[in-house]
Design an enzyme around this catalytic site. Structure first.
Site, PDB file in Angstrom:
ATOM      1  N   LYS A 178       0.858  -1.189   0.000  1.00 22.74           N
ATOM      2  CA  LYS A 178       0.000   0.000   0.000  1.00 22.74           C
ATOM      3  C   LYS A 178       0.880   1.220   0.000  1.00 22.74           C
ATOM      4  CE  LYS A 178      -4.482   0.823   0.217  1.00 22.74           C
ATOM      5  NZ  LYS A 178      -5.561  -0.096  -0.188  1.00 22.74           N
TER       6      LYS A 178
HETATM    7  N1  GLU Z   1      -7.199   0.072  -3.484  1.00 23.81           N
HETATM    8  C1  GLU Z   1      -7.923  -1.129  -3.819  1.00 23.81           C
HETATM    9  C2  GLU Z   1      -8.020  -2.057  -2.623  1.00 23.81           C
HETATM   10  O1  GLU Z   1      -7.867  -1.630  -1.497  1.00 23.81           O
HETATM   11  C3  GLU Z   1      -7.394  -1.802  -5.066  1.00 23.81           C
HETATM   12  C4  GLU Z   1      -5.986  -2.273  -4.986  1.00 23.81           C
HETATM   13  C5  GLU Z   1      -5.450  -2.788  -6.313  1.00 23.81           C
HETATM   14  O2  GLU Z   1      -6.197  -2.899  -7.264  1.00 23.81           O
HETATM   15  O3  GLU Z   1      -4.253  -3.046  -6.360  1.00 23.81           O
HETATM   16  O4  GLU Z   1      -8.325  -3.208  -2.763  1.00 23.81           O
END
Ligand code: GLU
Length: 448
Positions: free
Chosen positions: A138
């Site tokens: 993240k």
């Molecule tokens: N931000 C989204 C999540 O928390 C998508 C993450 C992604 O597609 O890599 O799942």
């Protein structure tokens, strides 16, 4: 600004090429603080429960509780006015055992390293649970995007990207949108990475515009997945969707489309909120008209087709289905006893604290955890990455049917595991995911 500077001196490395990332292998997991629950303490207590259930060793527990790699960056931004400001950013790679790290990039004023650590850990479990071949990561930048022009957002995104460049890549770590970022952010990230590589690298991010190699169906994928799971969960507890009511907290990227898809599936959505307030209509909200109102005014507040209610009261409405689709920790020990829904489907990451989980379980409320319910986004991110790497594009109906198939088979898998062992869906989902990551780790062994 004082805080920003203090934190920068303490812990950030602005030049990752000088080994600026810290590996965290020696830091033991912090005990969850019983008084101040944070997303990280919540994530670690969920992990501890799964580890206990699976009988994993302390050594493996420590590894899974601790991010593999963390990078903190100080990101200077030249404002349109000519002055400069500094923002703190992070990229946390929690785990790579099953493949490259994967996860979104969040722009929000209160983003901090511990929050990003929690979100990265949840991405690892989400990818493992849905069997997409990634670890978890993240990113975060402590900035309020609403306070900046497009030109400023472009400059800060490009600078942040260049700061984290040494640790990302289509085979290393693939960012995607999250709160406060969108497909334009991804286009700037992709361009910055590509210019630095000397050629176009569409697989470096997902959630890109379709014209740059994005996937059909990615923008609405999280909401579609939430809807597939919500309909399955309602039916599981004996509720017919067409005779069910729902409340949706958050009218952003996830909540707005989830409300729309629920209405398309004949669910009556009676309440919707955003960060400014909430609206209610017992006969059902006109979600298309509400969307027009939000586009015109920036908020659900003041929508003519509903009565105003307090934002906090949305979570305790007497409805069949509650979809928290905003931020972490909104369902806690102070309000879980008053949740009026029979089913909670987590569109957000980490909206329920462990204390709220226990209270709702005792009250017979079915909580479908985030790592299952909101996994549609990363599933279609995976499809996008596969398409971009192969330069071969799928039709919208192919994306959507494959998404539905993966969501429903994960639902069946989690439900079966939970029922067979008498577990909550969260414990079952976390244990299944942790088991897969632990198995990959054991098969690979420790180097050296
Ligand atoms: N931000 C989204 C999540 O928390 C998508 C993450 C992604 O597609 O890599 O799942």
């Amino acid at each position: 600004m004082t805080d920003v500077l203090a934190a920068t001196t303490m812990s950030t490395a602005t030049d990752a090429s000088q080994a600026g990332f810290e590996t965290a292998t020696s830091s033991a997991p912090q005990p969850a603080d019983a008084h101040v629950a944070t997303p990280l303490s919540d994530a670690r207590s969920q992990l501890a429960e799964a580890v206990g259930l699976l009988g994993l060793t302390d050594g493996l527990h420590q590894m899974l509780a601790t991010p593999r790699r963390e990078l903190s960056v100080a990101v200077p931004l030249r404002m349109d006015s000519g002055e400069s400001r500094l923002y703190l950013g992070y990229r946390v790679q929690h785990n790579f055992s099953r493949g490259p790290a994967k996860g979104g990039l969040r722009y929000a004023p209160n983003v901090n390293l511990d929050e990003v650590r929690a979100l990265a850990m949840w991405m690892t479990w989400k990818c493992a649970l849905l069997d997409v071949p990634y670890g978890g990561a993240k990113g975060g930048l402590a900035i309020d995007p609403r306070e900046h022009s497009m030109a400023e957002l472009e400059r800060v995104t490009r600078r942040y990207t260049s700061e984290i460049l040494p640790i990302i890549g289509p085979e290393r770590d693939i960012p995607a949108p999250d709160i406060g970022t969108d497909e334009q952010t991804m286009a700037w990230m992709m361009d910055t990475y590509s210019v630095n590589s000397g050629y176009t690298v569409p697989g470096i991010v997902t959630g890109k515009p379709i014209s740059l190699g994005g996937s059909q169906g990615r923008a609405s994928a999280t909401s579609r997945g939430v809807t597939h799971i919500a309909l399955a969960a309602l039916r599981h507890v004996g509720l017919e969707p067409s005779r069910s009511t729902a409340a949706v907290q958050g009218f952003g990227k996830v909540g707005a489309d989830a409300a729309r898809f629920l209405v398309e599936a004949s669910v009556t959505v009676t309440g919707v909120s955003d960060q400014y307030g909430a609206v209610f209509n017992a006969a059902g909200l006109d979600i298309e008209a509400l969307g027009d109102h939000v586009r015109a005014t920036g908020s659900v507040v003041g929508f003519a087709g509903a009565e105003p209610i307090e934002g906090a009261d949305l979570l305790t409405l007497e409805v069949d289905l509650l979809v928290p689709a905003a931020v972490e920790g909104v369902l806690h020990d102070g309000n879980a006893g008053r949740v009026g829904a029979k089913v909670v489907v987590e569109g957000a990451n980490g909206p329920t604290t462990p204390a709220a989980d226990r209270i709702m379980r005792e009250r017979g409320i079915l909580v479908v955890p985030d790592i299952l319910a909101n996994a549609g986004g990363v599933i279609v991110s995976y499809f996008e990455w596969v398409q971009a790497n192969q330069a071969y594009w799928w039709r919208a109906d192919e994306v959507e049917s494959r998404l539905e198939e993966r969501m429903l088979s994960a639902w069946q898998c989690v439900l079966g595991y939970a029922v067979a062992r008498g577990l909550s869906l969260r414990t079952a989902a976390t244990a299944l995911a942790v088991e897969r990551v632990a198995e990959a780790h054991k098969l690979r062994g420790l180097y050296p």
